[in-house]
Enzyme design. Structure first.
Site, PDB file in Angstrom:
ATOM      1  N   LYS A 248      63.488 -49.309 107.519  1.00 43.40           N
ATOM      2  CA  LYS A 248      63.592 -49.509 106.007  1.00 43.40           C
ATOM      3  C   LYS A 248      64.586 -50.659 106.032  1.00 43.40           C
ATOM      4  O   LYS A 248      64.488 -51.687 105.011  1.00 43.40           O
ATOM      5  CB  LYS A 248      64.383 -48.258 105.597  1.00 43.40           C
ATOM      6  CG  LYS A 248      64.682 -48.234 104.039  1.00 43.40           C
ATOM      7  CD  LYS A 248      65.047 -46.817 103.580  1.00 43.40           C
ATOM      8  CE  LYS A 248      65.784 -47.048 102.531  1.00 43.40           C
ATOM      9  NZ  LYS A 248      66.225 -45.540 102.030  1.00 43.40           N
ATOM     10  N   GLU A 254      68.418 -50.209 117.394  1.00 40.16           N
ATOM     11  CA  GLU A 254      67.262 -49.344 118.405  1.00 40.16           C
ATOM     12  C   GLU A 254      66.077 -50.105 118.069  1.00 40.16           C
ATOM     13  O   GLU A 254      65.586 -50.909 119.194  1.00 40.16           O
ATOM     14  CB  GLU A 254      67.169 -47.974 118.290  1.00 40.16           C
ATOM     15  CG  GLU A 254      68.406 -47.090 118.918  1.00 40.16           C
ATOM     16  CD  GLU A 254      69.453 -46.921 117.592  1.00 40.16           C
ATOM     17  OE1 GLU A 254      69.409 -47.575 116.721  1.00 40.16           O
ATOM     18  OE2 GLU A 254      70.178 -45.674 117.914  1.00 40.16           O
ATOM     19  N   GLY A 309      64.930 -42.355 104.530  1.00 41.13           N
ATOM     20  CA  GLY A 309      64.057 -42.368 105.693  1.00 41.13           C
ATOM     21  C   GLY A 309      63.236 -41.006 105.989  1.00 41.13           C
ATOM     22  O   GLY A 309      61.926 -41.106 106.335  1.00 41.13           O
ATOM     23  N   ARG A 310      63.945 -40.236 106.065  1.00 34.49           N
ATOM     24  CA  ARG A 310      63.248 -38.733 106.496  1.00 34.49           C
ATOM     25  C   ARG A 310      62.394 -38.404 105.239  1.00 34.49           C
ATOM     26  O   ARG A 310      61.761 -37.048 105.549  1.00 34.49           O
ATOM     27  CB  ARG A 310      64.460 -37.643 106.824  1.00 34.49           C
ATOM     28  CG  ARG A 310      65.386 -37.250 105.735  1.00 34.49           C
ATOM     29  CD  ARG A 310      66.622 -36.461 106.320  1.00 34.49           C
ATOM     30  NE  ARG A 310      67.673 -36.318 105.054  1.00 34.49           N
ATOM     31  CZ  ARG A 310      68.520 -37.223 104.944  1.00 34.49           C
ATOM     32  NH1 ARG A 310      68.601 -38.400 105.615  1.00 34.49           N
ATOM     33  NH2 ARG A 310      69.392 -37.057 104.249  1.00 34.49           N
ATOM     34  N   GLU A 395      69.612 -33.360 108.691  1.00 30.04           N
ATOM     35  CA  GLU A 395      70.256 -34.548 108.140  1.00 30.04           C
ATOM     36  C   GLU A 395      70.138 -34.237 106.683  1.00 30.04           C
ATOM     37  O   GLU A 395      71.104 -34.944 106.240  1.00 30.04           O
ATOM     38  CB  GLU A 395      69.273 -35.572 108.576  1.00 30.04           C
ATOM     39  CG  GLU A 395      70.327 -37.000 108.532  1.00 30.04           C
ATOM     40  CD  GLU A 395      69.402 -38.151 109.080  1.00 30.04           C
ATOM     41  OE1 GLU A 395      70.054 -38.846 109.840  1.00 30.04           O
ATOM     42  OE2 GLU A 395      68.259 -38.456 108.869  1.00 30.04           O
ATOM     43  N   HIS A 426      56.932 -17.469 126.631  1.00 30.22           N
ATOM     44  CA  HIS A 426      57.188 -17.463 128.300  1.00 30.22           C
ATOM     45  C   HIS A 426      58.554 -18.255 128.687  1.00 30.22           C
ATOM     46  O   HIS A 426      58.774 -18.463 129.699  1.00 30.22           O
ATOM     47  CB  HIS A 426      56.071 -18.098 128.957  1.00 30.22           C
ATOM     48  CG  HIS A 426      54.773 -17.257 128.824  1.00 30.22           C
ATOM     49  ND1 HIS A 426      54.347 -16.424 129.240  1.00 30.22           N
ATOM     50  CD2 HIS A 426      53.736 -17.357 127.442  1.00 30.22           C
ATOM     51  CE1 HIS A 426      53.168 -15.731 128.895  1.00 30.22           C
ATOM     52  NE2 HIS A 426      52.984 -16.376 127.658  1.00 30.22           N
ATOM     53  N   LYS A 551      77.418 -45.112 115.423  1.00 32.59           N
ATOM     54  CA  LYS A 551      77.037 -46.313 115.490  1.00 32.59           C
ATOM     55  C   LYS A 551      78.198 -47.495 115.560  1.00 32.59           C
ATOM     56  O   LYS A 551      78.025 -48.416 116.365  1.00 32.59           O
ATOM     57  CB  LYS A 551      76.287 -46.829 114.253  1.00 32.59           C
ATOM     58  CG  LYS A 551      74.955 -45.938 113.920  1.00 32.59           C
ATOM     59  CD  LYS A 551      74.227 -46.945 112.649  1.00 32.59           C
ATOM     60  CE  LYS A 551      73.279 -45.649 112.122  1.00 32.59           C
ATOM     61  NZ  LYS A 551      72.672 -46.212 111.061  1.00 32.59           N
TER      62      LYS A 551
HETATM   63  C1  G6Q Z   1      66.652 -40.964 107.498  1.00 30.35           C
HETATM   64  C2  G6Q Z   1      67.838 -41.670 108.161  1.00 30.35           C
HETATM   65  C3  G6Q Z   1      67.475 -42.204 109.599  1.00 30.35           C
HETATM   66  C4  G6Q Z   1      66.648 -43.493 109.327  1.00 30.35           C
HETATM   67  C5  G6Q Z   1      66.903 -44.357 110.777  1.00 30.35           C
HETATM   68  C6  G6Q Z   1      66.084 -45.409 110.634  1.00 30.35           C
HETATM   69  O1  G6Q Z   1      66.787 -40.376 106.397  1.00 30.35           O
HETATM   70  O2  G6Q Z   1      68.253 -42.562 107.354  1.00 30.35           O
HETATM   71  O3  G6Q Z   1      66.860 -41.335 110.473  1.00 30.35           O
HETATM   72  O4  G6Q Z   1      65.288 -43.279 109.147  1.00 30.35           O
HETATM   73  O5  G6Q Z   1      67.963 -44.563 111.071  1.00 30.35           O
HETATM   74  O6  G6Q Z   1      66.456 -46.319 109.776  1.00 30.35           O
HETATM   75  P1  G6Q Z   1      65.721 -47.685 109.448  1.00 30.35           P
HETATM   76  O7  G6Q Z   1      64.472 -47.114 108.961  1.00 30.35           O
HETATM   77  O8  G6Q Z   1      66.460 -48.256 108.399  1.00 30.35           O
HETATM   78  O9  G6Q Z   1      65.510 -48.576 110.822  1.00 30.35           O
END
Ligand code: G6Q
Length: 588
Positions: A248, A254, A309-310, A395, A426, A551
């Site tokens: 996003k 990462e 994001g989620r 989250e 199990h 972070k």
């Molecule tokens: C979700 C969070 C988080 C996010 C990641 C990736 O709701 O905000 O999991 O999706 O940190 O972020 P980017 O899409 O900006 O790389």
């Protein structure tokens, strides 16, 4: 209390075309307003309601409830505490509830203004108060003709413009019209993303594998641990590989590190920088950073800051899903999400699946003191569902302050975890049956198998699978008394070990059949469950400030580990010693 926020406070959604996709430089942005945002007057704290007090009194009874007696007393209990919608049969009768509990829970939702909050979300109000954003993942699956306005502007056409571009791209890759730099077909799509830009696509890819084009494999690289990139690419031919860089913000360390590594990996073989255009596409809201990376913004698929994001697996973040299952199936997935949106928006609370799951969960968490919830799908295709829901729930609602910044005087998100049945039986079910902490479970199964494997004589796999999920629900609810154990001839000393206390709460969701449409319904069901709970807990389910601190600290430590900065011993004695040990073992 201050007046409700008005719609004009919502951020305008950006235009969808890649050229106009707005740059965003931070993963989470605070509202720039210096004054705290106004919390609507109807958004009352749960413990200020009459229903909360009633529930507190009922909890004493709930904690000592005997499900054997409850079922014996009320022969209709199983059906009375069940409901069905959109092919999902929800049986919540094996929870420690009775009619009075349910009445009080529905009253709680009403007193806490959940319906008003829901209306505000669907109307595009900036209900994400700390980031001053609208929350409109429901717009991602609105049908073409729908109108969802933010600041007077209909955003649905924007959504469909991006969907159209995604479809043309997915078709081109699937049909082989999209060729790599050397003219070869794409055989592997590697999505690079993390968190919300990874968990949904992975879960959906695994869940819908049976609907996917098997000639194209999707892989998912998320971890900054280089072993992830290494393992996912070690056997791939760069000439046949397409990377979808999903972020996003396009600033996540990462994802950007993995994307740089991927570019170097591809160019090492393909030589020419021109190859990037054929082997890299981006999904982002940040056109400027995408261009800086070297990806043509014509190959960028946008989304908007009103999609968290989620909550983004059905946005362009689902590009790899669409390549895998094809545009028609992806449309079905969206239609399933929309089916559940409509159900959530219109069904009365007592028959509303998200309300029911949320209220039962809240009862278990706040009144019966359950600290975790196990999500146990009896479906191998859903083996990543628990991991996905872990982010969605924890989250979103893992918060300790209310919308107005004051501490929550109640418990919020439980720990969500789980693995598919019957594997878990199990492994960890022992603790669920006989441990000291009750673990409410969501047991999920599909009536129709996608593949009816096994002969009738030997027992069809699916019948055995379903017998197990039903048996677990029975065993957890009704247990096995010491008298029953003794009656089997068990020696006295062994009786306590073989006794099952029962009264362990479960929801059973028996679902018609797994399909793209049904997956959309299931995910939207949980999204809205989270909404209802967050609404009652009076937290902001749509921010995630809790991920920021780590972070920032990591950025400070990186040069100290890599040796580009001297180890300044500027941390606490534990961190200093760990840095020193690492440097010594790495010869730095
Ligand atoms: C979700 C969070 C988080 C996010 C990641 C990736 O709701 O905000 O999991 O999706 O940190 O972020 P980017 O899409 O900006 O790389």
């Amino acid at each position: 209390m201050a007046a409700p926020k008005t719609r004009s406070a919502a951020k305008r959604p950006t235009r969808t075309s890649t050229a106009s996709a707005r740059a965003s430089t931070a993963s989470a942005r605070a509202s720039t307003a210096s004054a705290a945002p106004a919390v609507p007057a109807w958004h009352v704290a749960p413990d200020r309601t009459k229903a909360w007090k009633r529930l507190t009194a009922l909890a004493r009874k709930g904690r000592s409830m005997d499900l054997r007696k409850a079922f014996a007393k009320d022969r209709t209990r199983g059906t009375a505490f069940s409901t069905e919608a959109l092919g999902i049969h929800l049986d919540y009768s094996k929870n420690l509830i009775d009619r009075a509990t349910m009445d009080a829970l529905f009253a709680l939702a009403a007193e806490c203004g959940v319906e008003k909050h829901r209306k505000a979300m669907f109307a595009g109000e900036a209900i994400n108060l700390t980031e001053n954003r609208a929350v409109l993942h429901v717009a991602l699956r609105a049908p073409k003709g729908a109108v969802i306005k933010v600041d007077g502007r209909n955003i649905v056409p924007d959504v469909h413009e991006v969907l159209g571009r995604m479809e043309r791209f997915a078709d081109a890759v699937r049909s082989g019209r999209w060729r790599g730099h050397t003219g070869k077909r794409i055989r592997t799509v590697v999505n690079i993303g993390i968190g919300g830009s990874d968990l949904g696509p992975v879960m959906a890819y695994e869940a819908l594998k049976d609907f996917s084009e098997r000639a194209i494999e999707c892989r998912y690289v998320s971890n900054i641990d280089g072993e992830d990139f290494y393992e996912k690419t070690r056997d791939l031919d760069p000439a046949e590989t397409l990377f979808v860089v999903s972020s996003k913000t396009f600033t996540t360390i990462e994802t950007m590190t993995n994307a740089q590594t991927a570019r170097a990996w591809a160019l090492k073989c393909l030589k020419s920088p021109a190859a990037v255009a054929k082997h890299f596409v981006a999904v982002s809201t940040n056109a400027a950073e995408v261009a800086k990376f070297g990806i043509d913004t014509d190959n960028m698929f946008g989304f908007w800051d009103w999609v968290g994001g989620r909550y983004s697996m059905d946005s362009a973040i689902g590009l790899s899903t669409m390549v895998a299952i094809g545009p028609a199936n992806f449309r079905e997935l969206l239609a399933g999400f929309h089916d559940m949106d409509e159900h959530f928006r219109t069904a009365p609370a007592r028959r509303n699946l998200p309300f029911l799951l949320a209220l039962i969960g809240l009862w278990n968490r706040d009144f019966l003191g359950c600290e975790t919830v196990a999500v146990l799908p009896y479906c191998q295709y859903l083996h990543r569902l628990s991991a996905y829901l872990q982010q969605l729930e924890m989250e979103s609602n893992g918060k300790r302050v209310q919308l107005d910044g004051t501490p929550c005087r109640w418990q919020t998100s439980p720990v969500i975890w789980g693995e598919p049945g019957t594997n878990g039986q199990h492994a960890f079910y022992q603790m669920i049956h006989q441990g000291t902490s009750p673990v409410p479970c969501d047991l999920i199964a599909f009536a129709q198998p996608l593949h009816a494997v096994g002969s009738k004589e030997g027992g069809e796999h699916h019948d055995i699978l379903l017998a197990n999920i039903l048996a677990q629900g029975e065993a957890l609810a009704f247990g096995k008394t010491p008298a029953e154990v003794r009656a089997e001839g068990t020696p006295a000393w062994l009786v306590p070990h073989r006794t099952f206390p029962g009264n362990r709460p479960t929801n059973t969701m028996l679902i018609e059949r797994l399909s793209p449409r049904m997956l959309g319904r299931i995910i939207a069901l949980y999204e809205h469950k989270v909404f209802v709970q967050g609404s009652i807990w009076r937290v902001n389910s749509f921010d995630q400030w809790g991920v920021e601190l780590g972070k920032v600290l990591a950025k400070r430590i990186i040069p100290e580990l890599s040796g580009t900065a001297p180890s300044r011993a500027a941390h606490d004695s534990s961190t200093n010693a760990l840095i020193a040990r690492y440097r010594a073992w790495r010869g730095r």
